[in-house]
Design a protein around this motif. Sequence first.
Motif, PDB file in Angstrom:
ATOM      1  N   ILE A   1      39.487  35.276  44.882  1.00  9.06           N
ATOM      2  CA  ILE A   1      39.395  36.696  45.239  1.00  9.06           C
ATOM      3  C   ILE A   1      39.688  37.571  44.022  1.00  9.06           C
ATOM      4  O   ILE A   1      38.986  38.555  43.736  1.00  9.06           O
ATOM      5  CB  ILE A   1      40.376  37.024  46.386  1.00  9.06           C
ATOM      6  N   GLY A   2      40.723  37.196  43.264  1.00  8.56           N
ATOM      7  CA  GLY A   2      41.049  37.948  42.063  1.00  8.56           C
ATOM      8  C   GLY A   2      39.934  37.895  41.038  1.00  8.56           C
ATOM      9  O   GLY A   2      39.648  38.892  40.356  1.00  8.56           O
ATOM     10  N   THR A   3      39.302  36.726  40.911  1.00 10.73           N
ATOM     11  CA  THR A   3      38.180  36.599  39.981  1.00 10.73           C
ATOM     12  C   THR A   3      37.025  37.507  40.389  1.00 10.73           C
ATOM     13  O   THR A   3      36.405  38.180  39.553  1.00 10.73           O
ATOM     14  CB  THR A   3      37.697  35.135  39.939  1.00 10.73           C
ATOM     15  N   LEU A   4      36.727  37.551  41.683  1.00 12.03           N
ATOM     16  CA  LEU A   4      35.654  38.415  42.170  1.00 12.03           C
ATOM     17  C   LEU A   4      35.971  39.894  41.927  1.00 12.03           C
ATOM     18  O   LEU A   4      35.093  40.675  41.553  1.00 12.03           O
ATOM     19  CB  LEU A   4      35.416  38.159  43.663  1.00 12.03           C
ATOM     20  N   ILE A   5      37.237  40.247  42.137  1.00 16.71           N
ATOM     21  CA  ILE A   5      37.633  41.631  41.884  1.00 16.71           C
ATOM     22  C   ILE A   5      37.422  41.970  40.409  1.00 16.71           C
ATOM     23  O   ILE A   5      36.890  43.045  40.053  1.00 16.71           O
ATOM     24  CB  ILE A   5      39.106  41.857  42.278  1.00 16.71           C
ATOM     25  N   GLY A   6      37.818  41.040  39.528  1.00 26.07           N
ATOM     26  CA  GLY A   6      37.643  41.274  38.099  1.00 26.07           C
ATOM     27  C   GLY A   6      36.193  41.366  37.697  1.00 26.07           C
ATOM     28  O   GLY A   6      35.808  42.206  36.869  1.00 26.07           O
ATOM     29  N   LEU A   7      35.351  40.512  38.275  1.00 26.58           N
ATOM     30  CA  LEU A   7      33.921  40.532  37.951  1.00 26.58           C
ATOM     31  C   LEU A   7      33.261  41.815  38.429  1.00 26.58           C
ATOM     32  O   LEU A   7      32.404  42.395  37.728  1.00 26.58           O
ATOM     33  CB  LEU A   7      33.230  39.321  38.579  1.00 26.58           C
ATOM     34  N   ILE A   8      33.653  42.261  39.618  1.00 25.28           N
ATOM     35  CA  ILE A   8      33.086  43.512  40.135  1.00 25.28           C
ATOM     36  C   ILE A   8      33.453  44.674  39.234  1.00 25.28           C
ATOM     37  O   ILE A   8      32.619  45.534  38.893  1.00 25.28           O
ATOM     38  CB  ILE A   8      33.575  43.766  41.570  1.00 25.28           C
ATOM     39  N   ALA A   9      34.721  44.712  38.814  1.00 29.29           N
ATOM     40  CA  ALA A   9      35.165  45.795  37.933  1.00 29.29           C
ATOM     41  C   ALA A   9      34.452  45.719  36.590  1.00 29.29           C
ATOM     42  O   ALA A   9      34.070  46.752  36.008  1.00 29.29           O
ATOM     43  CB  ALA A   9      36.677  45.713  37.733  1.00 29.29           C
ATOM     44  N   MET A  10      34.245  44.497  36.084  1.00 23.36           N
ATOM     45  CA  MET A  10      33.594  44.332  34.787  1.00 23.36           C
ATOM     46  C   MET A  10      32.124  44.730  34.852  1.00 23.36           C
ATOM     47  O   MET A  10      31.607  45.446  33.988  1.00 23.36           O
ATOM     48  CB  MET A  10      33.717  42.874  34.341  1.00 23.36           C
ATOM     49  N   LEU A  11      31.438  44.261  35.910  1.00 19.63           N
ATOM     50  CA  LEU A  11      30.013  44.561  36.030  1.00 19.63           C
ATOM     51  C   LEU A  11      29.757  46.020  36.360  1.00 19.63           C
ATOM     52  O   LEU A  11      28.655  46.541  36.141  1.00 19.63           O
ATOM     53  CB  LEU A  11      29.390  43.671  37.109  1.00 19.63           C
TER      54      LEU A  11
END
Length: 268
Positions: free
Chosen positions: A160-170
């Motif tokens: 979940i944390g990885t997805l949050i980070g990817l969304i913020a990055m993208l």
Amino acid sequence: MKRNILPLVGLVVGIGLIIMAMSQNSTLINYFDGPSLVITFFGSFSAILISFPLNTLKKVPALLKKLMFTPDDDRAALLDNLTELAKKSRTQGILAIEEDIKELNNPVLIHGLEMVVDGTDVDTIEEILNVELNQTEDRHSIGQEVFLKWGEFAPAFGMIGTLIGLIAMLGDLQDPSLIGTGMATALLTTFYGSFLANMVFLPIAKNLEMQTANELKTNEMIIEGVLALQRGDNPRVMEQKLQSFLSNADQKEASKAKGNPVPATEEL
């Protein structure tokens, strides 16, 4: 109970190896990210709070103490005690073992022998002790379930944390040079989740499971011995029957102590 430092040694060695591997390619500070750690650890802990009632979670600290201590589980000594009690009751009567009960420290054995001395019938003794056996298993399974679930939740919250980070990055690709850093930060939560699950939570659950299995086997041996006492079984027959609860090594030691030859098949 004897102090057991193996879990602590395993944890220190495991963490040391991981830190050594991390330091080979980068500075350790690059592997620390506060928000990622909060999402993984405290997020999974929040899921634990939702999954289990408070009364159950209150018992976890007491169960954790068992990790650092090895229970007194000497089945060979238990076999000797039960055999001697059987011989004494056969020659002097069942009431003769009443004084010996006061010197014992195993609550299951004490309770069983007290019922034997009181003249409780075999079926009732078996029923009561089996209920206690089931209750012991249920109590010990609490810790196993908590840490097994925590071991499942931690990697999930890491993802979940990885997805949050990817969304913020993208969501902000104006500076392509930041993509690599953002990706590394996002993946840290997956690393934290996998680390906590496989280095901490799941090993704790397995340790508690093994301790429970050993204690239950010892209690099964006690129940069999107590029932044999109440039935008035021959002490030699009872001893041979209870030997099946011993490991091969303990059986060999018992045979040597009594001067009996060890079968060739067991020496291989």
